[in-house]
Design an enzyme around this catalytic site. Sequence first.
Site, PDB file in Angstrom:
ATOM      1  N   HIS A 219      13.326   3.055   2.962  1.00 58.37           N
ATOM      2  CA  HIS A 219      13.414   1.606   3.140  1.00 58.37           C
ATOM      3  C   HIS A 219      14.828   1.126   3.454  1.00 58.37           C
ATOM      4  O   HIS A 219      15.007   0.018   3.933  1.00 58.37           O
ATOM      5  CB  HIS A 219      12.841   0.901   1.901  1.00 58.37           C
ATOM      6  CG  HIS A 219      11.340   0.966   1.873  1.00 58.37           C
ATOM      7  ND1 HIS A 219      10.544   0.029   1.271  1.00 58.37           N
ATOM      8  CD2 HIS A 219      10.482   1.870   2.410  1.00 58.37           C
ATOM      9  CE1 HIS A 219       9.271   0.347   1.426  1.00 58.37           C
ATOM     10  NE2 HIS A 219       9.211   1.466   2.093  1.00 58.37           N
ATOM     11  N   SER A 223      11.525   3.025   9.009  1.00 59.68           N
ATOM     12  CA  SER A 223      10.909   4.166   9.685  1.00 59.68           C
ATOM     13  C   SER A 223      11.564   4.439  11.033  1.00 59.68           C
ATOM     14  O   SER A 223      11.967   3.520  11.743  1.00 59.68           O
ATOM     15  CB  SER A 223       9.421   3.889   9.922  1.00 59.68           C
ATOM     16  OG  SER A 223       8.722   3.865   8.706  1.00 59.68           O
ATOM     17  N   LYS A 247      -3.628   0.052   9.372  1.00 66.14           N
ATOM     18  CA  LYS A 247      -3.611   1.329  10.095  1.00 66.14           C
ATOM     19  C   LYS A 247      -3.666   2.508   9.103  1.00 66.14           C
ATOM     20  O   LYS A 247      -4.374   3.490   9.338  1.00 66.14           O
ATOM     21  CB  LYS A 247      -2.349   1.420  10.941  1.00 66.14           C
ATOM     22  CG  LYS A 247      -2.372   2.545  11.955  1.00 66.14           C
ATOM     23  CD  LYS A 247      -1.290   2.367  13.006  1.00 66.14           C
ATOM     24  CE  LYS A 247      -1.422   3.437  14.074  1.00 66.14           C
ATOM     25  NZ  LYS A 247      -0.669   3.117  15.290  1.00 66.14           N
ATOM     26  N   ASP A 248      -2.913   2.377   7.999  1.00 63.58           N
ATOM     27  CA  ASP A 248      -2.932   3.435   6.981  1.00 63.58           C
ATOM     28  C   ASP A 248      -4.314   3.571   6.339  1.00 63.58           C
ATOM     29  O   ASP A 248      -4.777   4.681   6.065  1.00 63.58           O
ATOM     30  CB  ASP A 248      -1.881   3.158   5.892  1.00 63.58           C
ATOM     31  CG  ASP A 248      -0.490   3.617   6.315  1.00 63.58           C
ATOM     32  OD1 ASP A 248      -0.381   4.307   7.349  1.00 63.58           O
ATOM     33  OD2 ASP A 248       0.478   3.289   5.612  1.00 63.58           O
ATOM     34  N   GLU A 291      -2.590  31.517  -0.838  1.00 61.64           N
ATOM     35  CA  GLU A 291      -3.389  30.499  -0.168  1.00 61.64           C
ATOM     36  C   GLU A 291      -2.830  30.258   1.245  1.00 61.64           C
ATOM     37  O   GLU A 291      -1.674  30.578   1.533  1.00 61.64           O
ATOM     38  CB  GLU A 291      -3.349  29.196  -0.964  1.00 61.64           C
ATOM     39  CG  GLU A 291      -4.033  29.301  -2.310  1.00 61.64           C
ATOM     40  CD  GLU A 291      -5.549  29.326  -2.179  1.00 61.64           C
ATOM     41  OE1 GLU A 291      -6.170  28.259  -2.278  1.00 61.64           O
ATOM     42  OE2 GLU A 291      -6.117  30.413  -1.978  1.00 61.64           O
TER      43      GLU A 291
END
Lengths: 412, 178
Positions: A219, A223, A247-248, A291
């Site tokens: 922040h 971004s 959108k998220d 894994e």
Amino acid sequence: MSGSTQPSGGPTKGVLGWIEFRLPIFSFLNSSVGYAYPAPKNLSYWWNFGSLAGVALVIQILTGIVLAMHYIPTAAEAFGSVERIMRDVNYGWLLRYMHANGASMFFAVVYLHIFRGLYYGSYKYPRELLWWIGLVIFILMIATAFMGYVLPWGQMSFWAATVITNLFSAIPLVGTAIVTWFWGDFSVGDALLRRLFSLHYLLPFVIAAMAIIHLWALHQHKSNNPLGIDMKGPQDQLSFHPYYTAKDLFGLGIYLIIFAALVFYVPNSLSEPVNYVPANPLQTPPHIVPEWYLLPFYAILRAVPDKLGGVIAMAGALVVLFAVPWLDTSKVRSARFRPIFKWLFWVFVVDAIVLGIVGAHPPGGAYVPIGQIATAYYFLHFLVLMPVIGKLESPLPLPDSIATAVLAKGKR
Amino acid sequence: MAGEPSGADKNRRDFLYIATGAMATAGTAVALWPFIHQMNPAADVLALASIEVDLSGVPVGQAITVRWRGKPVFIRHRTPDEIAEAQKVDVGTLRDPQADSARVQKPEWLVMVGVCTHLGCIPLGQKDTDPHGEFDGWFCPCHGSQYDSSGRIRKGPAPQNLEVPQYAFIDANRIRIG
């Protein structure tokens, strides 16, 4: 939120106003994920994976807390308690399958998040610390996932614990003492199982704290975006809410569909069947593999035909990522404007996948030289190609601003 | 603070700061030790660290595996061929040079910890039907280390010979390990 919410401030009236005056949480949320937090207007779906990783962490913590209510961390009872969760505990099967597959989903979105950062140069000035904190989270995830994998105390759990803790015996002089210290015994057993359970419960909360610090650093400079150029004013921005919350959430819907498909239709597709055999300290399974999300690192470990060398190479594969902000000498962030680096990025992606495939197979035949070449290329990419290409390549012209690029695209 | 401290006063202050800081650091380091040492093997674990084994039931050419400190211990009643093979190896050519005589107390009894010195897997070779590698000994299935009939590393990634634990013959047919 109520109508009294201002774009930049918090509520001033009523109960919310009373709270806000004493604890300014509403204005904090508003400036963090609300109307008052600006994001570049051109973010693509590649920018969904951060929030998805957050959701994955929350799912792991919630399912993990309830699984711990039924799990017994002793060598004698661990395996049986997991089987009891699967058969007798109400919805235990669902919770355990969510937790096991949730780990895979967590790694999947974090890998996409990291590759996004590598493609669009999100690690570059001024986001170097943001990148570092992300890598610390990734390393904590690896540790947590390994510890969680040991808990069911199946054959693969036991031998994964043996092989991974023995990596530290490669350290000259003090290696054996360190391993005995880890074990609390002279072999893998009860003492190790209990401490791994304790740490497996602790580390996710450390990850959550690091995620908050990650967001704090994010922040500060906001971004990055697909163009890799800075926001210059309101014309380049959208408010986080409602644009990117929506959108998220859409991305989350897709994520949950894939997650549900895994959990309900193929819950064991990503795990090793031999882990449904109880741990036997006197017999090693013929083929030990981690894994899927750790296979590339396992391939790097095995590529070096020397014990200490292999361990150093595997650790180096993680450590080199911390140097990436300085190894990349190009001033341009986004690979979209970097004609050579763009292709090298995809070669690197293929290299990582090849390492994963090699890691899944026993070390023999063609897998040995392929693994060694892929390992060499992994380091070549970061240590040689990144610095050299950054100097040699002439990048394409950057747009004047996010707004002009978005409008020009709209006109076409 | 009111005004600059005089020279003597400043030195006095520095000394107090450094002494306090050093004391705090040392105190923290000492307080940290219990938190670190609690992870080392506890007294009950150490108390269980020795066992006795009866060898009378192991015929020539056979091996048994016993559990000591949670780990398998391989005890092999070696054949004359195996002993001869182990003794004629040129020690200088070995990765971890050690003569066979330094690894056994009686040539016919080979006692060693059955844990691969690479990453801790259990090598195969205790049963006749197991793979024994190219050197008539043990073969680790994890990463392909091969040990000879004296348990010495001959091929593969392991850095050292299989460890010989501390043991003693109590009488002709019994040993104490640990």
